[in-house]
Design an enzyme around this catalytic site. Structure first.
Site, PDB file in Angstrom:
ATOM      1  N   ALA A  28     -35.984  81.238  70.463  1.00 44.37           N
ATOM      2  CA  ALA A  28     -36.295  80.998  69.189  1.00 44.37           C
ATOM      3  C   ALA A  28     -37.205  82.073  68.487  1.00 44.37           C
ATOM      4  CB  ALA A  28     -36.902  79.721  69.021  1.00 44.37           C
ATOM      5  N   ASP A  74     -28.427  69.791  74.637  1.00 42.92           N
ATOM      6  CA  ASP A  74     -29.677  69.507  74.129  1.00 42.92           C
ATOM      7  C   ASP A  74     -29.566  69.052  72.400  1.00 42.92           C
ATOM      8  OD1 ASP A  74     -31.155  69.687  76.175  1.00 42.92           O
ATOM      9  OD2 ASP A  74     -32.203  71.357  75.741  1.00 42.92           O
ATOM     10  N   PRO A  76     -31.031  80.400  68.947  1.00 42.73           N
ATOM     11  CA  PRO A  76     -32.001  79.451  68.269  1.00 42.73           C
ATOM     12  C   PRO A  76     -31.219  78.577  67.183  1.00 42.73           C
ATOM     13  CG  PRO A  76     -31.781  81.966  67.182  1.00 42.73           C
ATOM     14  CD  PRO A  76     -30.878  81.666  68.676  1.00 42.73           C
ATOM     15  N   LYS A 128     -33.953  65.887  73.205  1.00 41.11           N
ATOM     16  CA  LYS A 128     -35.314  65.469  73.284  1.00 41.11           C
ATOM     17  C   LYS A 128     -35.997  65.557  72.029  1.00 41.11           C
ATOM     18  CE  LYS A 128     -35.940  66.484  78.236  1.00 41.11           C
ATOM     19  NZ  LYS A 128     -36.589  67.229  79.353  1.00 41.11           N
ATOM     20  N   MET A 186     -43.321  74.495  69.716  1.00 39.28           N
ATOM     21  CA  MET A 186     -43.403  73.193  69.874  1.00 39.28           C
ATOM     22  C   MET A 186     -44.875  72.725  69.272  1.00 39.28           C
ATOM     23  SD  MET A 186     -41.508  72.256  73.422  1.00 39.28           S
ATOM     24  CE  MET A 186     -42.490  73.630  74.290  1.00 39.28           C
TER      25      MET A 186
END
Length: 281
Positions: free
Chosen positions: A126, A40, A17, A63, A177
């Site tokens: 996470a 990432d 995380p 992203k 998210m």
């Protein structure tokens, strides 16, 4: 002299995380073998700086949907296949756990279609990292016996019947998210009369030197934090277990503001991470 023929392989790895000390030994071993790393945004640069070889090619394929600045998944798939087809060892390095909200299915399908060997190496997701660093167990006797991982980045993901069921359940709810839809998320739970025993926590940049935890009742959330723009990434936890944070939190909120992870927009790290050994218990 015997010639060693190298076989291509792609390692799909969860980097954890944020805190680089939370990566697994197995993941580190794979990273040290990599010819190419597709990395990432939510991966600590300390991991690649420490464990990747000097001749390893590191390509950032991050992203950041809130900025509309994301590497297309099709491009990531193409890179994996192209490099592996050159007999290179490829590491696809993702934040958190590789199998939770990470688009791994698209990548597995691309590798399978092109007959490329692969290995999946899990990481700390996470939810468990954020909960641990917030002193907040996701399940606890008398509070919650199960946990659900969800996302709410667009309104059509959850229908009204499911909202009603979520409001009634005693499960701990963890939303990934979803920071851009917090106001609507709170409204939905209040609309379905969620119990006042359940609180809400927003955990910013969990396990990093910039971690901050904000808690509130859902009734008072808009008053307390309705105008706050939470840093990315932020994880949302809803349930009775949030009440345990105040008693068992072992890490104070960061005094300084800053962003730990690199920005997709400019490709550079915005602020310098502190030494993670300061977190040692």
């Amino acid at each position: 002299m015997k010639t060693i023929i190298k076989s291509p392989k792609v390692y799909l790895i969860g980097a954890g995380p944020g805190n680089p000390e939370l990566i697994t030994i197995k993941a580190v071993k794979a990273i040290t073998k990599a010819d190419v790393i597709l990395c990432d945004r939510l991966v600590s640069t300390e991991i690649t700086d420490t464990y990747a070889r000097q001749d390893t090619e590191i390509i950032y394929v991050g992203k950041e949907c809130s900025k509309n600045a994301s590497t297309p998944q099709s491009h990531i798939n193409t890179l994996m296949v192209e490099y592996a087809s050159q007999n290179k060892t490829v590491v696809r390095l993702k934040g958190g756990d590789v199998s939770i909200f990470s688009n791994i299915l698209d990548e597995l399908q691309a590798l399978k279609h092109n007959h490329i060997p692969y290995e999946i190496i899990p990481g700390i997701t996470a939810a468990s990292g954020a909960a641990a660093f917030a002193g907040m167990p996701l399940t606890a006797r008398g509070y919650s016996t199960s946990v659900r991982f969800l996302t709410y980045y667009k309104s059509e993901i959850l229908n009204e019947e499911y909202w009603k069921e979520l409001a009634a359940t005693n499960d701990t709810l963890v939303f990934y998210m979803s920071k851009g839809n917090l106001t609507r998320l709170v409204e939905k739970f209040r609309q379905h009369e969620i119990s006042g025993e359940k609180k809400m926590a927003v955990i910013e940049q969990a396990t990093t030197p910039f971690q901050k935890v904000y808690t509130s009742s859902l009734e008072d959330f808009s008053t307390n934090f309705g105008n706050k723009n939470f840093a990315s990434p932020s994880l949302v936890v809803i349930g009775k277990v949030v009440n345990l944070h105040e008693e068992f939190s072992w890490l104070d909120n960061a005094e300084q503001d800053g962003l730990y992870f690199r920005s997709v927009e400019n490709g550079s790290l915005i602020s310098n991470p502190q030494n993670f050994f300061e977190y040692a218990v």
